[in-house]
Design a protein around this motif. Structure first.
Motif, PDB file in Angstrom:
ATOM      1  N   ARG A 105       0.842  -1.199   0.000  1.00 22.93           N
ATOM      2  CA  ARG A 105       0.000   0.000   0.000  1.00 22.93           C
ATOM      3  C   ARG A 105       0.875   1.246   0.000  1.00 22.93           C
ATOM      4  O   ARG A 105       2.008   1.225   0.449  1.00 22.93           O
ATOM      5  N   GLY A 106       0.327   2.318  -0.517  1.00 21.28           N
ATOM      6  CA  GLY A 106       1.048   3.578  -0.551  1.00 21.28           C
ATOM      7  C   GLY A 106       0.525   4.532   0.501  1.00 21.28           C
ATOM      8  O   GLY A 106      -0.271   4.158   1.358  1.00 21.28           O
ATOM      9  N   PHE A 107       0.983   5.775   0.430  1.00 21.53           N
ATOM     10  CA  PHE A 107       0.508   6.784   1.365  1.00 21.53           C
ATOM     11  C   PHE A 107       0.409   8.131   0.668  1.00 21.53           C
ATOM     12  O   PHE A 107       1.068   8.390  -0.329  1.00 21.53           O
ATOM     13  N   THR A 108      -0.458   8.970   1.181  1.00 16.16           N
ATOM     14  CA  THR A 108      -0.565  10.338   0.702  1.00 16.16           C
ATOM     15  C   THR A 108       0.158  11.236   1.684  1.00 16.16           C
ATOM     16  O   THR A 108       0.320  10.907   2.856  1.00 16.16           O
ATOM     17  N   TRP A 109       0.616  12.377   1.199  1.00 11.50           N
ATOM     18  CA  TRP A 109       1.314  13.323   2.044  1.00 11.50           C
ATOM     19  C   TRP A 109       0.888  14.746   1.683  1.00 11.50           C
ATOM     20  O   TRP A 109       0.425  15.008   0.567  1.00 11.50           O
ATOM     21  N   ILE A 110       1.040  15.639   2.650  1.00  9.82           N
ATOM     22  CA  ILE A 110       0.803  17.058   2.435  1.00  9.82           C
ATOM     23  C   ILE A 110       1.877  17.812   3.205  1.00  9.82           C
ATOM     24  O   ILE A 110       2.266  17.412   4.304  1.00  9.82           O
ATOM     25  N   ALA A 111       2.404  18.864   2.602  1.00 13.11           N
ATOM     26  CA  ALA A 111       3.460  19.665   3.225  1.00 13.11           C
ATOM     27  C   ALA A 111       3.092  21.145   3.086  1.00 13.11           C
ATOM     28  O   ALA A 111       2.650  21.577   2.022  1.00 13.11           O
ATOM     29  N   ILE A 112       3.303  21.894   4.151  1.00 12.71           N
ATOM     30  CA  ILE A 112       2.951  23.317   4.177  1.00 12.71           C
ATOM     31  C   ILE A 112       4.157  24.095   4.696  1.00 12.71           C
ATOM     32  O   ILE A 112       4.729  23.740   5.722  1.00 12.71           O
ATOM     33  N   GLY A 113       4.508  25.152   3.971  1.00  5.95           N
ATOM     34  CA  GLY A 113       5.639  25.990   4.377  1.00  5.95           C
ATOM     35  C   GLY A 113       5.697  27.244   3.526  1.00  5.95           C
ATOM     36  O   GLY A 113       4.694  27.691   2.982  1.00  5.95           O
ATOM     37  N   ARG A 114       6.901  27.785   3.374  1.00  7.69           N
ATOM     38  CA  ARG A 114       7.087  29.011   2.600  1.00  7.69           C
ATOM     39  C   ARG A 114       7.883  28.718   1.326  1.00  7.69           C
ATOM     40  O   ARG A 114       8.786  27.898   1.342  1.00  7.69           O
ATOM     41  N   TRP A 115       7.549  29.434   0.249  1.00  8.68           N
ATOM     42  CA  TRP A 115       8.330  29.329  -0.974  1.00  8.68           C
ATOM     43  C   TRP A 115       9.179  30.575  -1.205  1.00  8.68           C
ATOM     44  O   TRP A 115      10.080  30.570  -2.030  1.00  8.68           O
ATOM     45  N   LYS A 116       8.883  31.637  -0.460  1.00  8.69           N
ATOM     46  CA  LYS A 116       9.705  32.844  -0.506  1.00  8.69           C
ATOM     47  C   LYS A 116       9.643  33.507   0.851  1.00  8.69           C
ATOM     48  O   LYS A 116       8.768  33.221   1.662  1.00  8.69           O
ATOM     49  N   GLN A 117      10.581  34.363   1.111  1.00  9.18           N
ATOM     50  CA  GLN A 117      10.634  35.037   2.414  1.00  9.18           C
ATOM     51  C   GLN A 117       9.598  36.115   2.526  1.00  9.18           C
ATOM     52  O   GLN A 117       9.144  36.693   1.613  1.00  9.18           O
TER      53      GLN A 117
END
Length: 117
Positions: A105-117
Motif C-alpha cells: 500500500r502507498g501513502f498520501t502526504w501534504i506539506a505546508i511551508g514558505r516558498w519565498k521570504q
C-alpha cells in the motif's frame, strides 16, 4: 490593480504558480505554499519523496496518511528522517511488532511551508 501593482484577487484566481495534479502544489502570493502527493511503496526500508516545488527553507510541516485495507488491521506509520528544501525521506513501519517492510500500500502526504521570504 488600478495602481499598477500585482496583487492577487480575493479568490486567488489570478495566481498562476500552481500545479493541481495528483502530486502538486499551490503557491500563494504572500509566500505560503501547500504541496501534496501520493507515494506508492514497494519493498522495505527508506524512500525519498521529491517535492513538486522547492521550499524556501526546511521549516515546513508534513503530514501523511496510509491507504486503509479493512482486512489488515495492523498499525502503519511513516517516520521522517530527512527533510531538505526539495525532498524529504521516510521509513515505513507496519505490523503490531513494528517490523519494516511492505504490504503493497502507498501513502498520501501534504506539506505546508514558505516558498519565498
Amino acid at each position: 490593480s488600478s495602481l499598477g501593482t500585482n496583487a492577487a484577487l480575493k479568490d486567488f484566481s489570478n495566481v498562476t504558480t500552481k500545479s493541481l495534479g495528483q502530486n502538486g502544489y499551490y503557491k500563494f502570493p504572500d509566500g505560503l505554499i501547500i504541496q501534496w502527493g501520493y507515494q506508492g511503496m514497494s519493498g522495505s526500508g527508506n524512500i525519498t519523496i521529491y517535492l513538486p516545488s522547492a521550499f524556501y527553507d526546511t521549516n515546513y510541516s508534513i503530514g501523511t496518511t496510509f491507504e486503509v485495507i479493512s482486512s489488515e488491521p495492523s498499525l502503519h506509520v511513516v517516520m521522517f528522517y530527512t527533510r531538505q528544501r526539495t525532498y524529504f525521506s521516510v521509513r515505513r513501519r507496519f505490523g503490531n511488532s513494528g517490523e519494516e517492510g511492505d504490504t503493497g500500500r502507498g501513502f498520501t502526504w501534504i506539506a505546508i511551508g514558505r516558498w519565498k521570504q
